[in-house]
Structure formats: C-alpha cells, structure tokens
Design an enzyme around this catalytic site. Structure first.
Site, PDB file in Angstrom:
ATOM      1  N   LYS A  61       0.843  -1.396   0.087  1.00 57.24           N
ATOM      2  CA  LYS A  61       0.153  -0.168   0.373  1.00 57.24           C
ATOM      3  C   LYS A  61       1.171   1.255   0.276  1.00 57.24           C
ATOM      4  O   LYS A  61       0.545   2.032  -0.068  1.00 57.24           O
ATOM      5  CB  LYS A  61      -0.929   0.301   1.333  1.00 57.24           C
ATOM      6  CG  LYS A  61      -2.249  -0.657   1.469  1.00 57.24           C
ATOM      7  CD  LYS A  61      -2.648  -1.537   2.213  1.00 57.24           C
ATOM      8  CE  LYS A  61      -4.153  -2.515   2.420  1.00 57.24           C
ATOM      9  NZ  LYS A  61      -4.295  -2.377   3.540  1.00 57.24           N
TER      10      LYS A  61
ATOM     11  N   LYS B 299      -9.315 -11.243 -10.892  1.00 54.98           N
ATOM     12  CA  LYS B 299      -9.601 -11.438 -10.356  1.00 54.98           C
ATOM     13  C   LYS B 299     -10.957 -10.567  -9.526  1.00 54.98           C
ATOM     14  O   LYS B 299     -10.151  -9.288 -10.134  1.00 54.98           O
ATOM     15  CB  LYS B 299      -8.984 -11.150  -9.219  1.00 54.98           C
ATOM     16  CG  LYS B 299      -9.001 -11.647  -7.483  1.00 54.98           C
ATOM     17  CD  LYS B 299      -8.130 -11.122  -6.240  1.00 54.98           C
ATOM     18  CE  LYS B 299      -8.770 -10.493  -5.008  1.00 54.98           C
ATOM     19  NZ  LYS B 299      -9.582  -9.570  -4.644  1.00 54.98           N
TER      20      LYS B 299
ATOM     21  N   LYS C  84     -12.922  -4.933  -6.687  1.00 56.04           N
ATOM     22  CA  LYS C  84     -13.379  -3.396  -6.261  1.00 56.04           C
ATOM     23  C   LYS C  84     -12.356  -2.466  -6.515  1.00 56.04           C
ATOM     24  O   LYS C  84     -13.260  -1.482  -7.264  1.00 56.04           O
ATOM     25  CB  LYS C  84     -14.195  -2.574  -4.654  1.00 56.04           C
ATOM     26  CG  LYS C  84     -15.347  -3.030  -4.429  1.00 56.04           C
ATOM     27  CD  LYS C  84     -15.140  -3.362  -2.717  1.00 56.04           C
ATOM     28  CE  LYS C  84     -15.138  -4.311  -2.523  1.00 56.04           C
ATOM     29  NZ  LYS C  84     -15.308  -4.737  -1.187  1.00 56.04           N
TER      30      LYS C  84
HETATM   31  P1  ADP Z   1     -11.403  -6.372  -3.194  1.00 51.64           P
HETATM   32  O1  ADP Z   1     -10.730  -7.136  -3.572  1.00 51.64           O
HETATM   33  O2  ADP Z   1     -13.203  -6.399  -3.464  1.00 51.64           O
HETATM   34  O3  ADP Z   1     -11.492  -5.341  -2.192  1.00 51.64           O
HETATM   35  P2  ADP Z   1     -11.419  -7.304  -0.657  1.00 51.64           P
HETATM   36  O4  ADP Z   1     -10.164  -7.700  -0.294  1.00 51.64           O
HETATM   37  O5  ADP Z   1     -12.540  -6.611  -0.086  1.00 51.64           O
HETATM   38  O6  ADP Z   1     -12.607  -7.295  -1.547  1.00 51.64           O
HETATM   39  O7  ADP Z   1     -12.351  -8.585   0.475  1.00 51.64           O
HETATM   40  C1  ADP Z   1     -12.540  -9.072   1.314  1.00 51.64           C
HETATM   41  C2  ADP Z   1     -13.391 -10.740   1.167  1.00 51.64           C
HETATM   42  O8  ADP Z   1     -13.674 -11.003  -0.098  1.00 51.64           O
HETATM   43  C3  ADP Z   1     -11.925 -11.075   1.171  1.00 51.64           C
HETATM   44  O9  ADP Z   1     -12.459 -12.288   2.032  1.00 51.64           O
HETATM   45  C4  ADP Z   1     -11.253 -11.704  -0.048  1.00 51.64           C
HETATM   46  O10 ADP Z   1     -10.975 -12.630   0.209  1.00 51.64           O
HETATM   47  C5  ADP Z   1     -12.545 -12.383  -0.505  1.00 51.64           C
HETATM   48  N1  ADP Z   1     -12.654 -11.988  -2.276  1.00 51.64           N
HETATM   49  C6  ADP Z   1     -12.697 -10.390  -2.663  1.00 51.64           C
HETATM   50  N2  ADP Z   1     -12.883 -10.999  -4.079  1.00 51.64           N
HETATM   51  C7  ADP Z   1     -12.439 -11.719  -4.494  1.00 51.64           C
HETATM   52  C8  ADP Z   1     -12.679 -12.992  -5.442  1.00 51.64           C
HETATM   53  N3  ADP Z   1     -12.089 -11.860  -6.875  1.00 51.64           N
HETATM   54  N4  ADP Z   1     -12.988 -14.246  -5.317  1.00 51.64           N
HETATM   55  C9  ADP Z   1     -12.774 -14.765  -4.201  1.00 51.64           C
HETATM   56  N5  ADP Z   1     -13.136 -13.561  -2.814  1.00 51.64           N
HETATM   57  C10 ADP Z   1     -12.699 -13.262  -3.018  1.00 51.64           C
END
Ligand code: ADP
Ligand code: TRP
Length: 322
Positions: free
Chosen positions: A113, A192, A195
């Site tokens: 980050k 993947k 957001k």
């Molecule tokens: P993002 O990448 O959208 O910001 P987060 O890091 O906030 O998502 O993840 C929140 C939860 O959702 C975590 O437990 C993460 O492992 C799961 N997660 C996020 N994106 C995926 C994905 N594409 N496939 C599976 N699990 C995911």
C-alpha cells in the site's frame, strides 16, 4: 465448540467475488451448531482509505445488508459494527506498545500500500495491530480469512504471544482457517474480481443495470455461428460457478454446437443470477430502504459484543497494572 471470528471491510457494496469467496462460505460455517460465530464490519479499518463520511456509512449499511440478505442468523451468533465497540481502540494501544516496529515495517500489505498510495497515514502502518485487537478482544479461536490475510494472522499470534510472555497467560492465540481451495472469482475482464479493478458484478443492482454489467463481460471475437471454447471464456466461468451441473452441460453443448453467441450466454447468466438470487436481492433492497432495521440488528450485536469485550479488557487491564 469453537468461537469463530471474521471481519470484512466496508469499502463498497459486496460484489459476487466477496459473496462467493467470503460471505456465503462464512455463513455456511456458522450453521454448524458446534460453532459460535462473530462477524463484524471493519468500518474503522476502512478509514485508512475512505475519507467520505456518508460513503463510509452507506458502505457499512450495504455490507451489513448483504450478510443479512444471505441469511446470517444474528440470534445464535454475533453481528456487529467495529466502531460500536470502541474498547477495541484501548486494547489496540496496549498492543501497539508491545508490537515491534520492524514487524510492522516488514508487513507486505503495508509495503504494498505504501508504494501505491499518495498519502501514507499511520493507520495503514498500525492496521495489523487494530486487526489483532479485533481478534484478541473477543477470545476468538478460529479466524477464517483469505490467503492475503495470512501474515496479519501470524502477527496477531505473535502479538498475543508477546503479551502472554510479558504479563502471563491472558490472551488466546487464535488459529487461522485459510481454505487454500477457495476459488478466486473472475471479474468481467477475467482478472480477480475486485472493487479496486472496477471489474465486479454487483448482483444487488436493479435489473437493467445488472444486465449492463453482465453484457460488459469481455469475450473474444469468435463469430456467432462458430463453435466456442468454454475453458477461458469469462462468461462460461462465471456461469459454471452458479449453475447446476445440467445447466452447465447445456451451455457447454451450446458453445460446442455453434450458432450460439456470447450475447446468448450473457443473457443466460443474467437470467440465472436473477433467478438464483431473487430472495436475497429483494431482501437486500428492502433493508437498504429501511436502514433502521439494519441499525437494530447492529445494535443487538453490539450489546452482546460489548459484554465479551469488557470482560477481556478487564482481564488485560488487571494484568497490566491498571
Ligand atoms: P476487494 O478486492 O473487492 O477489495 P476485499 O479485499 O475487501 O475485496 O475482500 C473481502 C473478502 O472477499 C475477503 O475475504 C476476500 O478474500 C474475498 N474476495 C474478494 N474478492 C474475491 C474474489 N474475486 N474471489 C474470491 N474471494 C474474494
Ligand atoms: N483485514 C481484513 C481484510 O481486509 C478485514 C479484517 C479486519 C479482519 N479485522 C479483521 C479479518 C479481523 C479477520 C479478523 O479482509
């Protein structure tokens, strides 16, 4: 009985990847009567990146509404908002004072980050200590997280170990529960779903907007008439994750047979989502229209969570000589 605890940041409306990868499996785990689950919305962690107060509030409600819409049972378990239990900040300070600086400086999520963000605040640096406080404040035994959180969990164990070494057995050293098989849900561009990549599918959108997101899934330029490959097709990969075996086999036959365009496949995926998640989509939108219902659930959870938190904090304060 195991006490399971996990948190999810409120940095947006949960997308299909969050639902299939985190929320639905966690709810499944909570259905085992041998477990007690504590799920919370990490809205204080979100503050390390979100600056807009209204957005933070709205995202917190949307995250809560997603858990509730997917049927998390808040009577048998605990569902709360991190910021409602400010005791976590007090514990964090105690833990800050025993956390070695080099451990935090070497954390890969911080280094990552810090290299990307314009403004690097101290909250990003101490993020893992707040996470340790989240876990240790509730005597959690098992913490289900994605692979990306593994190092944070190791730090939590190290911090608990350091505390116990200094003050005597006080805090429970939690086990992480990392399911290596948890699939990565692909986004509309095949990367993947996230957001941060703006490639997500938000199943809670109104029909038309949802359809537009699905129609935006990237595909190759194989013509309508020609047979198509399923393996690397983003539409097929998503369809397969949600459909029954029969539905998947039918789409596979359509792909191989030709005269079946990506537009048809996208329409089938759209209809499947609408059909499969009718109840959850309705419930989510009802909740978002009456936030007092969400608020009531969160207050109920906070009351129960506070009792556990105060007990642990008393134990900690006594050991530290306060
Ligand atoms: P993002 O990448 O959208 O910001 P987060 O890091 O906030 O998502 O993840 C929140 C939860 O959702 C975590 O437990 C993460 O492992 C799961 N997660 C996020 N994106 C995926 C994905 N594409 N496939 C599976 N699990 C995911
Ligand atoms: N850092 C976690 C994530 O980004 C969210 C989180 C905060 C968490 N506190 C936690 C997860 C405590 C498990 C336990 O996904």
């Amino acid at each position: 009985m195991a006490r399971i605890l996990t948190g999810i940041q409120s940095s947006g409306v949960p997308h299909l990847g969050n639902l299939l990868g985190a929320i639905i499996p966690a709810i499944e785990l909570s259905k085992d009567p041998k477990n007690e689950s504590l799920f919370f919305i990490a809205d204080m962690h979100s503050l390390t990146t979100v600056r807009d107060a209204n957005l933070l509030k709205e995202n917190t409600y949307a995250t809560a509404a997603a858990w509730l819409a997917f049927g998390f049972n808040t009577d048998n378990n605990l569902f709360y908002r991190q910021s409602d239990i400010p005791e976590v900040c007090e514990l964090m300070w105690y833990l800050n004072c025993i956390s070695p600086y080099p451990m935090l400086a070497n954390a890969h999520s911080f280094k990552d980050k810090a290299s990307k963000l314009h403004n690097v605040n101290a909250g990003l640096f101490t993020y893992p200590v707040l996470m340790a406080a989240d876990i240790l404040l509730y005597d959690a035994e098992l913490v289900p997280v994605g692979k990306d959180q593994k190092q944070h969990l190791e730090m939590t164990r190290d911090i608990a170990g350091a505390f116990n070494h200094t003050y005597g057995e006080t805090l429970i050293e939690p086990e992480s529960h990392i399911d290596e098989r948890v699939m990565i849900i692909p986004g509309t561009d095949g990367q993947k779903m996230s957001k941060s990549y703006n490639n997500f599918i938000n199943i809670f959108l109104p029909d038309k907007k949802l359809r537009k997101q699905i129609m935006g899934i990237q595909t190759d330029s194989t013509q309508m008439e020609d047979p198509k490959e399923t393996t690397n097709c983003n539409v097929f990969r998503l369809y397969k994750l949600l459909a029954s075996d029969e539905q998947t086999a039918e789409m596979e036959t359509n792909y191989k047979g030709g005269n079946y365009g990506y537009g048809h496949a996208k329409q089938a995926l759209y209809e499947l989502i609408i059909d499969k998640y009718t109840t959850e989509r309705t419930r989510f939108n009802e909740l978002m229209d009456s936030k007092e219902l969400i608020e009531k659930e969160l207050q109920k959870g906070a009351e129960k969570a506070r009792i556990i938190a105060r007990g642990v904090l008393d134990r900690v304060r006594t050991k530290m000589g306060y």
